[in-house]
Scaffold this active site. Structure first.
Site, PDB file in Angstrom:
ATOM      1  N   GLU A  75     -60.414 -36.190 -34.484  1.00  0.00           N
ATOM      2  CA  GLU A  75     -59.888 -35.108 -35.319  1.00  0.00           C
ATOM      3  C   GLU A  75     -60.930 -34.567 -36.298  1.00  0.00           C
ATOM      4  O   GLU A  75     -60.582 -33.861 -37.253  1.00  0.00           O
ATOM      5  CB  GLU A  75     -58.683 -35.618 -36.125  1.00  0.00           C
ATOM      6  CG  GLU A  75     -57.580 -36.246 -35.301  1.00  0.00           C
ATOM      7  CD  GLU A  75     -56.662 -35.222 -34.643  1.00  0.00           C
ATOM      8  OE1 GLU A  75     -57.107 -34.073 -34.412  1.00  0.00           O
ATOM      9  OE2 GLU A  75     -55.519 -35.566 -34.366  1.00  0.00           O
ATOM     10  N   HIS A  94     -55.155 -37.906 -42.971  1.00  0.00           N
ATOM     11  CA  HIS A  94     -54.228 -37.575 -41.876  1.00  0.00           C
ATOM     12  C   HIS A  94     -53.387 -38.794 -41.579  1.00  0.00           C
ATOM     13  O   HIS A  94     -53.909 -39.904 -41.437  1.00  0.00           O
ATOM     14  CB  HIS A  94     -55.015 -37.156 -40.638  1.00  0.00           C
ATOM     15  CG  HIS A  94     -54.168 -36.969 -39.418  1.00  0.00           C
ATOM     16  ND1 HIS A  94     -52.958 -36.314 -39.435  1.00  0.00           N
ATOM     17  CD2 HIS A  94     -54.375 -37.357 -38.139  1.00  0.00           C
ATOM     18  CE1 HIS A  94     -52.443 -36.303 -38.214  1.00  0.00           C
ATOM     19  NE2 HIS A  94     -53.290 -36.931 -37.419  1.00  0.00           N
ATOM     20  N   HIS A  96     -49.547 -40.527 -39.733  1.00  0.00           N
ATOM     21  CA  HIS A  96     -48.440 -40.470 -38.779  1.00  0.00           C
ATOM     22  C   HIS A  96     -47.238 -41.204 -39.364  1.00  0.00           C
ATOM     23  O   HIS A  96     -46.556 -41.954 -38.670  1.00  0.00           O
ATOM     24  CB  HIS A  96     -48.843 -41.126 -37.458  1.00  0.00           C
ATOM     25  CG  HIS A  96     -49.908 -40.398 -36.704  1.00  0.00           C
ATOM     26  ND1 HIS A  96     -50.410 -40.864 -35.499  1.00  0.00           N
ATOM     27  CD2 HIS A  96     -50.575 -39.240 -36.961  1.00  0.00           C
ATOM     28  CE1 HIS A  96     -51.333 -40.028 -35.056  1.00  0.00           C
ATOM     29  NE2 HIS A  96     -51.452 -39.035 -35.931  1.00  0.00           N
ATOM     30  N   TYR A 115     -38.372 -31.338 -57.326  1.00  0.00           N
ATOM     31  CA  TYR A 115     -39.461 -30.638 -58.005  1.00  0.00           C
ATOM     32  C   TYR A 115     -40.841 -31.187 -57.664  1.00  0.00           C
ATOM     33  O   TYR A 115     -41.862 -30.513 -57.866  1.00  0.00           O
ATOM     34  CB  TYR A 115     -39.252 -30.638 -59.520  1.00  0.00           C
ATOM     35  CG  TYR A 115     -39.439 -31.975 -60.193  1.00  0.00           C
ATOM     36  CD1 TYR A 115     -40.707 -32.442 -60.536  1.00  0.00           C
ATOM     37  CD2 TYR A 115     -38.341 -32.789 -60.505  1.00  0.00           C
ATOM     38  CE1 TYR A 115     -40.884 -33.666 -61.154  1.00  0.00           C
ATOM     39  CE2 TYR A 115     -38.509 -34.013 -61.118  1.00  0.00           C
ATOM     40  CZ  TYR A 115     -39.781 -34.451 -61.442  1.00  0.00           C
ATOM     41  OH  TYR A 115     -39.942 -35.669 -62.048  1.00  0.00           O
ATOM     42  N   HIS A 157     -46.676 -34.187 -34.322  1.00  0.00           N
ATOM     43  CA  HIS A 157     -47.929 -34.921 -34.504  1.00  0.00           C
ATOM     44  C   HIS A 157     -47.907 -35.785 -35.766  1.00  0.00           C
ATOM     45  O   HIS A 157     -47.910 -37.012 -35.676  1.00  0.00           O
ATOM     46  CB  HIS A 157     -49.084 -33.911 -34.554  1.00  0.00           C
ATOM     47  CG  HIS A 157     -50.445 -34.512 -34.578  1.00  0.00           C
ATOM     48  ND1 HIS A 157     -51.574 -33.837 -34.152  1.00  0.00           N
ATOM     49  CD2 HIS A 157     -50.898 -35.718 -35.007  1.00  0.00           C
ATOM     50  CE1 HIS A 157     -52.633 -34.612 -34.293  1.00  0.00           C
ATOM     51  NE2 HIS A 157     -52.253 -35.754 -34.828  1.00  0.00           N
ATOM     52  N   TYR A 210     -51.224 -33.021 -64.075  1.00  0.00           N
ATOM     53  CA  TYR A 210     -50.304 -34.124 -63.775  1.00  0.00           C
ATOM     54  C   TYR A 210     -50.860 -34.930 -62.612  1.00  0.00           C
ATOM     55  O   TYR A 210     -51.598 -34.419 -61.777  1.00  0.00           O
ATOM     56  CB  TYR A 210     -48.932 -33.551 -63.414  1.00  0.00           C
ATOM     57  CG  TYR A 210     -47.863 -34.586 -63.151  1.00  0.00           C
ATOM     58  CD1 TYR A 210     -47.153 -35.158 -64.191  1.00  0.00           C
ATOM     59  CD2 TYR A 210     -47.557 -34.982 -61.850  1.00  0.00           C
ATOM     60  CE1 TYR A 210     -46.160 -36.098 -63.958  1.00  0.00           C
ATOM     61  CE2 TYR A 210     -46.573 -35.926 -61.601  1.00  0.00           C
ATOM     62  CZ  TYR A 210     -45.876 -36.473 -62.657  1.00  0.00           C
ATOM     63  OH  TYR A 210     -44.906 -37.405 -62.411  1.00  0.00           O
TER      64      TYR A 210
END
Length: 217
Positions: A75, A94, A96, A115, A157, A210
């Protein structure tokens, strides 16, 4: 951070994602910007077996060449393309994870059911279309989905989060999975109430200061 410190941070993040059950085995991948390069986890190596020396080094101006004992994740394209498109991003994760991936199989974005969606820069986390893993087509979808957001779902994915540093990227990874779980369970129980866009955008402004920050001496 030095390159060695950045390599260690990539390994630690990959292992932390496994510990948090956001990934398992060799699923998912992690990278960090390092000057004009990206340091990317290698392909097919479980996080518990990673070491700083195994992280692949790729030039951001390059087209897939790497330095290191193992090739980078398949990837690698979207990691490089995100850094090229987003100078503010220094870490890409990334995953899963179960609930985010479940929503991705349903091809549903995450709306403003809470929120904390503001942590991703807007009133939703988009779900982009499907493309085979490792392709330029998928990379283009990822870049579009992250155009003004710091998280995106990939149809059938998984998910990707970004941050200006690794601590914030990991924070967003945890928050994305939590939001996906809240939305999924809320939809099972009934019809979740969606917060208005103007409320979320006010919260986005408040969130600029934040969340976790890198310690400074």
């Amino acid at each position: 951070m030095t390159e060695e410190e950045t390599r260690a941070a990539v390994v630690a993040a990959a292992q932390e994602m496994d510990r948090l059950k956001l990934n398992h085995g060799s699923a998912g991948n992690v990278s960090m910007r390092c000057g004009g390069h990206a340091l990317v986890t290698p392909s097919g190596v479980p996080s518990r077996e990673l070491s700083p020396a195994l992280i692949a080094r790729m030039a951001l101006a390059g087209e897939g060449g790497f330095e290191g004992p193992l090739p980078p994740s398949s990837e690698w394209r979207f990691h490089l393309d995100v850094y090229r498109a987003r100078p503010d991003v220094n870490a890409v994760l990334h995953m899963h994870s179960t609930y985010a991936t479940t929503l991705a199989t349903l091809r549903r974005e995450i709306p403003a059911v809470h929120y904390m969606i503001a942590a991703f820069g807007g009133p939703s986390v988009r779900c982009v279309g499907y493309a085979s893993y490792g392709t330029q087509e998928l990379s283009a979808l990822v870049v579009d989905g992250l155009m003004d957001r710091d998280g995106v779902l990939l149809a059938n994915h998984g998910a990707i989060v970004a941050g200006d540093n690794m601590r914030r990227a990991l924070w967003r990874a945890v928050e994305l999975e939590a939001l996906a779980q809240i939305y999924y369970l809320g939809a099972l129980a009934g019809e979740p109430v969606i917060l208005p866009d103007d409320e979320i955008m006010r919260t986005v402004e408040r969130f600029k200061n934040y969340g976790p920050r890198e310690a400074r001496e």
